[in-house]
Design a protein around this motif. Structure first.
Motif, short mmCIF file in Angstrom:
data_model
loop_
_atom_site.label_atom_id
_atom_site.label_comp_id
_atom_site.label_asym_id
_atom_site.label_seq_id
_atom_site.Cartn_x
_atom_site.Cartn_y
_atom_site.Cartn_z
N ASP A 128 3.70 -13.34 -2.65
CA ASP A 128 5.12 -13.13 -2.36
C ASP A 128 5.57 -11.77 -2.89
N PHE A 129 5.80 -10.81 -1.97
CA PHE A 129 6.29 -9.48 -2.31
C PHE A 129 7.70 -9.28 -1.77
N HIS A 130 8.40 -10.36 -1.52
CA HIS A 130 9.75 -10.28 -0.96
C HIS A 130 10.65 -9.39 -1.81
N ASN A 131 11.30 -8.42 -1.14
CA ASN A 131 12.28 -7.55 -1.78
C ASN A 131 11.70 -6.72 -2.92
N SER A 132 10.40 -6.50 -2.94
CA SER A 132 9.79 -5.70 -4.00
C SER A 132 9.67 -4.24 -3.55
N ASP A 133 9.52 -3.34 -4.53
CA ASP A 133 9.34 -1.91 -4.24
C ASP A 133 7.86 -1.58 -4.38
N LEU A 134 7.20 -1.38 -3.24
CA LEU A 134 5.76 -1.11 -3.22
C LEU A 134 5.46 0.32 -2.79
N THR A 135 6.41 1.21 -2.96
CA THR A 135 6.23 2.60 -2.53
C THR A 135 4.92 3.18 -3.08
N GLY A 136 4.08 3.68 -2.17
CA GLY A 136 2.83 4.33 -2.58
C GLY A 136 1.75 3.38 -3.07
N ALA A 137 1.95 2.08 -2.94
CA ALA A 137 0.94 1.12 -3.40
C ALA A 137 -0.27 1.13 -2.46
N SER A 138 -1.40 0.67 -2.98
CA SER A 138 -2.62 0.62 -2.17
C SER A 138 -3.11 -0.82 -2.02
N PHE A 139 -3.28 -1.21 -0.73
CA PHE A 139 -3.85 -2.52 -0.41
C PHE A 139 -5.14 -2.31 0.38
N PHE A 140 -5.87 -1.26 0.04
CA PHE A 140 -7.10 -0.95 0.74
C PHE A 140 -8.05 -2.15 0.73
N ASP A 141 -8.45 -2.59 1.94
CA ASP A 141 -9.43 -3.66 2.10
C ASP A 141 -9.01 -4.95 1.40
N ALA A 142 -7.70 -5.17 1.26
CA ALA A 142 -7.20 -6.39 0.60
C ALA A 142 -6.96 -7.48 1.62
N ASP A 143 -7.09 -8.74 1.18
CA ASP A 143 -6.79 -9.88 2.04
C ASP A 143 -5.35 -10.31 1.76
N LEU A 144 -4.45 -9.99 2.68
CA LEU A 144 -3.02 -10.27 2.53
C LEU A 144 -2.55 -11.28 3.57
N SER A 145 -3.45 -12.11 4.03
CA SER A 145 -3.09 -13.07 5.07
C SER A 145 -1.95 -13.97 4.59
N ASN A 146 -0.93 -14.09 5.46
CA ASN A 146 0.26 -14.91 5.21
C ASN A 146 1.09 -14.45 4.00
N ALA A 147 0.89 -13.21 3.58
CA ALA A 147 1.71 -12.68 2.47
C ALA A 147 3.13 -12.40 2.96
N ASN A 148 4.08 -12.46 2.04
CA ASN A 148 5.48 -12.26 2.39
C ASN A 148 5.95 -10.89 1.89
N PHE A 149 6.17 -9.95 2.84
CA PHE A 149 6.68 -8.62 2.52
C PHE A 149 8.11 -8.43 3.04
N SER A 150 8.79 -9.52 3.31
CA SER A 150 10.13 -9.40 3.89
C SER A 150 11.06 -8.62 2.96
N SER A 151 11.82 -7.70 3.55
CA SER A 151 12.79 -6.86 2.84
C SER A 151 12.16 -5.97 1.77
N ALA A 152 10.85 -5.82 1.79
CA ALA A 152 10.18 -4.97 0.79
C ALA A 152 10.25 -3.50 1.20
N ILE A 153 10.20 -2.62 0.21
CA ILE A 153 10.10 -1.18 0.46
C ILE A 153 8.62 -0.81 0.39
#
Length: 248
Positions: free
Chosen positions: A145-170
């Motif tokens: 759950d990354f809802h409404n989080s600030d992920l500016t410049g973050a790296s998810f290289f080769d990550a498994d993010l299936s069904n992750a929640n990025f709603s309203s995230a930066i």
């Protein structure tokens, strides 16, 4: 020359022959060679002992590595929930010893970069957190759950993010190279300038109101996203179709 002393008569300097000097030099050289060989044998013996110990401790090392990764992953999740960096949390709660070779907090030149490389933190709650520049490379974060989080410049290289929640995230300038985003929710997220490649998996994503300005998708990816795009981003005022350069 050699110095000799005889009772009350004092000391005198007696010259030595070249042959005697040469013999002394050879003797010194021989002792040096012998000492060197002894040191080599001692070193070889110590190395053999270390190898035997290493072989007998392989299992314990693997167990320790797995335990270390588990502890570091837990520290990262708990730290995020407390609004701390995982480095600070690890320093205060786990101790000064930094974990390595798995999940880690690396400290260099006064900067802090949190790393969860290759760690399974599925279901972790990072909602509303400031995670700018964080690295989640090759991690498993299914249902995260990354809802409404600030992920500016973050790296998810080769990550498994299936069904992750990025709603309203930066998510400006986020690295999504090789990431598995199947079923991920990007509703109203700002994903400007993110890095995506053809192998980034996008099946089943939710993108209503997401802003993908300056994100370059492969043609088939673009076509797929355009077919499901709706809404306008509440932060940037850009429609999802417009950000994807969908044809009219």
């Amino acid at each position: 020359f050699v110095s000799t002393c005889a009772g009350s008569m004092g000391c005198s300097i007696i010259p030595r022959s070249k042959a005697a000097c040469a013999a002394d030099v050879l003797s010194l050289r021989s002792r040096k060679v012998i000492a060197r060989e002894q040191n080599k044998r001692m070193a070889a013996s110590r190395f053999a002992v270390l190898m035997r110990n290493a072989t007998s401790n392989c299992t314990s090392w693997k167990e320790k590595a797995a335990q270390t990764a588990s502890i570091a992953a837990a520290a990262f999740v708990i730290a995020a929930s407390l609004g701390m960096s995982s480095a600070s949390f690890a320093q205060s709660e786990i101790g000064a010893d930094k974990t390595s070779g798995g999940a880690a907090s690396t400290l260099s030149s006064g900067s802090v970069k949190n790393v969860t490389r290759g760690v399974d933190i599925s279901g972790a709650d990072f909602s509303g957190k400031k995670l700018r520049g964080q690295s989640f490379q090759q991690s498993i974060i299914r249902d995260g759950d990354f809802h409404n989080s600030d992920l500016t410049g973050a790296s998810f290289f080769d990550a498994d993010l299936s069904n992750a929640n990025f709603s309203s995230a930066i998510m400006r300038n986020v690295n999504l190279e090789l990431a598995n985003l199947r079923g991920a929710n990007f509703t109203d997220a700002v994903v400007e300038g993110a890095y995506v490649v053809g192998s980034t998996k996008l099946n089943g994503v939710k993108i209503s109101g997401a802003d993908f300005t300056d994100v370059y998708f492969r043609k088939d990816q673009q076509n797929y996203l355009c077919s499901i795009a709706t809404g306008t981003n509440s932060k940037t005022g850009v429609s999802t179709k417009e950000s994807l350069l969908c044809p009219e």
